[in-house]
Design a protein around this motif. Structure first.
Motif, PDB file in Angstrom:
ATOM      1  N   SER A 167      35.338  42.658  36.993  1.00  0.00           N
ATOM      2  CA  SER A 167      34.663  43.198  38.166  1.00  0.00           C
ATOM      3  C   SER A 167      35.556  42.955  39.381  1.00  0.00           C
ATOM      4  CB  SER A 167      33.280  42.572  38.342  1.00  0.00           C
ATOM      5  OG  SER A 167      33.346  41.170  38.421  1.00  0.00           O
ATOM      6  N   TRP A 213      29.377  46.317  39.449  1.00  0.00           N
ATOM      7  CA  TRP A 213      29.305  45.054  38.726  1.00  0.00           C
ATOM      8  C   TRP A 213      29.942  43.915  39.513  1.00  0.00           C
ATOM      9  CZ3 TRP A 213      25.880  45.690  35.245  1.00  0.00           C
ATOM     10  CH2 TRP A 213      25.801  46.865  34.503  1.00  0.00           C
ATOM     11  N   ARG A 245      31.662  39.596  36.372  1.00  0.00           N
ATOM     12  CA  ARG A 245      31.541  40.166  35.034  1.00  0.00           C
ATOM     13  C   ARG A 245      32.911  40.523  34.472  1.00  0.00           C
ATOM     14  NH1 ARG A 245      26.424  42.623  33.639  1.00  0.00           N
ATOM     15  NH2 ARG A 245      26.603  43.729  31.697  1.00  0.00           N
TER      16      ARG A 245
END
Length: 111
Positions: A49, A85, A88
């Motif tokens: 991410s 996101w 992650r």
């Protein structure tokens, strides 16, 4: 293994080299690496991410993953996740691998 440089806790998931999960150029990562469609998991590449990039988790860096079962070990960052996101990572896996999500996964940036 090199010196462990930085650690962060993330959620880890899997993804396939598939236009439904990536984009139209599904065999090219965001770092412009070409994915072998016969065995994408052999690359041991992850997408991160975008919020992790400010901590040094950027293209070409090696990370050590702990807490994701069979996915534990060394991986190289070669892709970037959608901006929705945070905290992650996504493991690039072979098409036969179905489902995979782990919480409280530790990722270590290797110096």
């Amino acid at each position: 293994m090199g010196k462990l440089f930085f650690t962060i806790i993330v959620t880890a998931t899997i993804y396939h080299a598939d236009p439904k999960q990536t984009n139209a150029d599904y065999l090219t990562t965001a770092s412009l690496k070409k994915i072998n469609p016969q065995c994408p998991g052999d690359h041991r590449w992850v997408a991160v991410s975008r919020d992790l990039e400010e901590y040094g988790f950027v293209f070409g860096k090696t990370i050590y993953v702990e807490g994701a079962g069979d996915m534990d070990g060394l991986w190289t960052i070669e892709d970037r996740m959608n901006k929705r996101w945070t905290k992650r990572i996504d493991f690039l896996v072979d098409y036969e691998v179905k489902g995979g999500k782990w919480g409280n996964v530790k990722i270590y940036l290797i110096e």
